[in-house]
Scaffold this active site. Structure first.
Site, PDB file in Angstrom:
ATOM      1  N   GLN A 262       0.825  -1.216   0.000  1.00 42.16           N
ATOM      2  CA  GLN A 262       0.000   0.000   0.000  1.00 42.16           C
ATOM      3  C   GLN A 262       0.850   1.253   0.000  1.00 42.16           C
ATOM      4  O   GLN A 262       0.504   2.260  -0.609  1.00 42.16           O
ATOM      5  CB  GLN A 262      -0.945  -0.002   1.197  1.00 42.16           C
ATOM      6  CG  GLN A 262      -2.047  -1.037   1.108  1.00 42.16           C
ATOM      7  CD  GLN A 262      -2.850  -0.926  -0.172  1.00 42.16           C
ATOM      8  OE1 GLN A 262      -2.777  -1.815  -1.023  1.00 42.16           O
ATOM      9  NE2 GLN A 262      -3.601   0.129  -0.323  1.00 42.16           N
ATOM     10  N   HIS A 265       1.699   3.046  -3.325  1.00 43.59           N
ATOM     11  CA  HIS A 265       0.782   3.895  -4.079  1.00 43.59           C
ATOM     12  C   HIS A 265       1.184   5.358  -4.082  1.00 43.59           C
ATOM     13  O   HIS A 265       1.090   6.044  -5.109  1.00 43.59           O
ATOM     14  CB  HIS A 265      -0.629   3.788  -3.484  1.00 43.59           C
ATOM     15  CG  HIS A 265      -1.404   2.615  -3.967  1.00 43.59           C
ATOM     16  ND1 HIS A 265      -1.970   2.547  -5.213  1.00 43.59           N
ATOM     17  CD2 HIS A 265      -1.734   1.448  -3.355  1.00 43.59           C
ATOM     18  CE1 HIS A 265      -2.599   1.397  -5.362  1.00 43.59           C
ATOM     19  NE2 HIS A 265      -2.467   0.709  -4.248  1.00 43.59           N
ATOM     20  N   GLU A 332      -9.601   1.680   5.113  1.00 41.49           N
ATOM     21  CA  GLU A 332     -10.047   1.347   3.756  1.00 41.49           C
ATOM     22  C   GLU A 332      -9.902  -0.166   3.529  1.00 41.49           C
ATOM     23  O   GLU A 332     -10.828  -0.834   3.079  1.00 41.49           O
ATOM     24  CB  GLU A 332      -9.204   2.125   2.750  1.00 41.49           C
ATOM     25  CG  GLU A 332      -9.526   1.819   1.291  1.00 41.49           C
ATOM     26  CD  GLU A 332      -8.543   2.475   0.343  1.00 41.49           C
ATOM     27  OE1 GLU A 332      -8.859   2.572  -0.857  1.00 41.49           O
ATOM     28  OE2 GLU A 332      -7.440   2.872   0.775  1.00 41.49           O
ATOM     29  N   HIS A 333      -8.713  -0.688   3.810  1.00 43.97           N
ATOM     30  CA  HIS A 333      -8.452  -2.125   3.721  1.00 43.97           C
ATOM     31  C   HIS A 333      -8.015  -2.619   5.095  1.00 43.97           C
ATOM     32  O   HIS A 333      -7.095  -2.054   5.688  1.00 43.97           O
ATOM     33  CB  HIS A 333      -7.314  -2.429   2.738  1.00 43.97           C
ATOM     34  CG  HIS A 333      -7.436  -1.781   1.399  1.00 43.97           C
ATOM     35  ND1 HIS A 333      -6.853  -0.556   1.099  1.00 43.97           N
ATOM     36  CD2 HIS A 333      -8.067  -2.196   0.282  1.00 43.97           C
ATOM     37  CE1 HIS A 333      -7.118  -0.253  -0.159  1.00 43.97           C
ATOM     38  NE2 HIS A 333      -7.852  -1.222  -0.681  1.00 43.97           N
ATOM     39  N   ASP A 366      -7.340  -5.863  -4.837  1.00 40.88           N
ATOM     40  CA  ASP A 366      -7.083  -4.795  -5.802  1.00 40.88           C
ATOM     41  C   ASP A 366      -7.382  -5.237  -7.228  1.00 40.88           C
ATOM     42  O   ASP A 366      -7.730  -4.415  -8.073  1.00 40.88           O
ATOM     43  CB  ASP A 366      -5.624  -4.345  -5.718  1.00 40.88           C
ATOM     44  CG  ASP A 366      -5.351  -3.463  -4.526  1.00 40.88           C
ATOM     45  OD1 ASP A 366      -6.310  -2.899  -3.967  1.00 40.88           O
ATOM     46  OD2 ASP A 366      -4.173  -3.331  -4.134  1.00 40.88           O
ATOM     47  N   HIS A 425     -52.599  19.570   5.196  1.00 37.45           N
ATOM     48  CA  HIS A 425     -52.336  18.155   4.957  1.00 37.45           C
ATOM     49  C   HIS A 425     -53.588  17.337   5.275  1.00 37.45           C
ATOM     50  O   HIS A 425     -53.955  16.426   4.519  1.00 37.45           O
ATOM     51  CB  HIS A 425     -51.174  17.670   5.833  1.00 37.45           C
ATOM     52  CG  HIS A 425     -49.821  18.068   5.349  1.00 37.45           C
ATOM     53  ND1 HIS A 425     -49.445  19.374   5.191  1.00 37.45           N
ATOM     54  CD2 HIS A 425     -48.739  17.311   4.987  1.00 37.45           C
ATOM     55  CE1 HIS A 425     -48.196  19.423   4.763  1.00 37.45           C
ATOM     56  NE2 HIS A 425     -47.741  18.176   4.633  1.00 37.45           N
TER      57      HIS A 425
END
Length: 440
Positions: A262, A265, A332-333, A366, A425
């Protein structure tokens, strides 16, 4: 190379206090709004001409047009490495299996005899997808965005990806090949905030979209925030994250490799290990060094990511405390590398996606697990989900009542309307019964 946070010994704080102790990258979308606003409004007023100018300014290419010609898509597919094509096709096949199972069907509930409510699921009419083109090329993101939209039944799908100087102003050929494999033939060589603006406002070449999805940098995230309300968005994606919850049964070689995967990235990518084993913590820290040295993107991504404030080894007293930490973090993961990993994973509340055991690394997700890798970041997993077929569907309630079914409940409706001081109403009900509401 990677810092440590020791949360052992004292009782863990609750809520925001615990979150504040955990590592997180600085990602100020609000500050970026001031810079993307004029870009977005320029695209609004000048359309394709603005897009062409921004391609020259930001991407270093001079375009004649922003739409990618069909022959470029066909050529990219023809010239694609056969091994890459086979891998993309398998990724698409698996993603379709998972996402096809997410389809929702119309369901009718009979509330009372003569009174029904039907929930009908209607796909968004037109979607703009974004595939990043910065430090890496992401044909996998094309798959992860296009497949759920297609399985949801979206009729009109367009994709934007930044123009590349080395490919004559076209997006990366692997991006184009992925589009061709998926049958996405409306593709634009446009990147950044200007791509989101193109989809939000429309230009001479591109019709406006109802929704924009796909990961991107801070400028893409800021543009999504700018247009929220005008268009639907998936999420304001921040830097990618991995958290690994591990005990002394975890293999430090696996854990180190997954943290690095990771960190590869982006220099802001977060890599977090949460463990109650000091031996594992030491072994992972030691293992990181040779694996980092053997990696490719060391100085510009991996090293700054692992040494940044967003990455750390977090020591806790036990598994229960570790679960509290990863739930507060909302990764996230999230990988679970513990004894009885499936049972531990079942206890997790907050994560974009959970990877169970040593043979389900994030890298699998992924590309080829069949799951979606467009996931909430920055702790948003506590309230948001990853991209799915549901992201592209709208649930619409269809109310169908007969006269008798309305008569049965009319007095309750009138009573509630008057309790809220909204007599009109109630009058809308009374008018249907000659202004005298039936009493039940």
């Amino acid at each position: 190379m990677i810092s440590r946070i020791d949360l052992r010994g004292d009782a863990l704080p609750e809520g925001a206090a615990l979150r504040d102790l955990l590592p997180r990258a600085e990602f100020d979308v609000e500050a970026a709004l001031d810079k993307v606003r004029p870009i977005c409004e320029d695209v609004h007023h000048r359309g394709d001409a603005a897009l062409i100018e921004y391609a020259e300014k930001f991407d270093g290419v001079r375009l004649d047009r922003v739409r990618v010609p069909a022959e470029a898509l066909e050529r990219a597919l023809q010239e694609l490495d056969p091994a890459v094509r086979a891998a993309l096709e398998e990724s698409i096949r698996r993603a379709r299996l998972v996402h096809a199972a997410q389809r929702r069907t119309t369901h009718t509930t009979q509330v009372v005899p003569g009174g029904t409510v039907t929930e009908k699921w209607i796909p968004v009419e037109r979607v703009g997808l974004y595939a990043p083109g910065g430090r890496s090329v992401y044909p996998s993101s094309v798959i992860m965005n296009a497949v759920p939209a297609q399985e949801a039944g979206v009729e009109s799908i367009a994709l934007a990806s930044p123009p590349q100087a080395e490919f004559d102003g076209l997006p990366h050929p692997t991006i184009l090949a992925a589009c061709a494999l998926l049958g996405v033939d409306e593709v634009y060589a446009v990147g950044g905030a200007q791509a989101v603006a193109m989809f939000a406002y429309g230009t001479e070449s591109c019709a406006p979209a109802n929704m924009v999805t796909g990961p991107g940098n801070i400028w893409v995230a800021a543009a999504k925030r700018y247009f929220t309300g005008r268009i639907g968005i998936d999420t304001e994606a921040g830097p990618t994250e991995i958290a690994v919850l591990a005990d002394d049964t975890a293999d430090p070689v696996h854990v180190a490799a997954d943290l690095i995967s990771q960190a590869e990235h982006d220099p802001l990518a977060a890599a977090v290990l949460v463990t109650d084993s000091t031996e594992l913590a030491e072994a992972v820290a030691k293992e990181l060094e040779p694996q980092v040295r053997a990696s490719k993107h060391i100085d510009d991504r991996i090293a700054p990511a692992l040494s940044g404030r967003q990455s750390a080894i977090v020591l806790v007293d036990g598994l229960d405390e570790g679960l509290r930490v990863v739930d507060a973090y909302g990764a996230e993961h999230l990988e679970i590398q513990t004894r009885d990993a499936a049972a531990v994973a079942d206890r997790v509340r907050n994560a974009g996606a959970i990877f169970v055991g040593p043979w389900a690394p994030v890298s699998l997700g992924d590309y080829c697990a069949g799951s979606n890798h467009v996931l909430p970041t920055g702790g948003c997993a506590c309230h948001s989900s990853g991209l799915s077929v549901q992201s592209f569907l709208r649930g619409v309630h269809i109310v169908d009542y007969t006269r008798d079914a309305l008569a049965e409940v009319a007095h309750h409706v009138v009573t509630l309307a008057e309790a809220e001081d909204l007599p009109a109403h109630g009058a809308a009900i009374k008018a249907r019964f000659g202004w005298k509401v039936p009493q039940q």
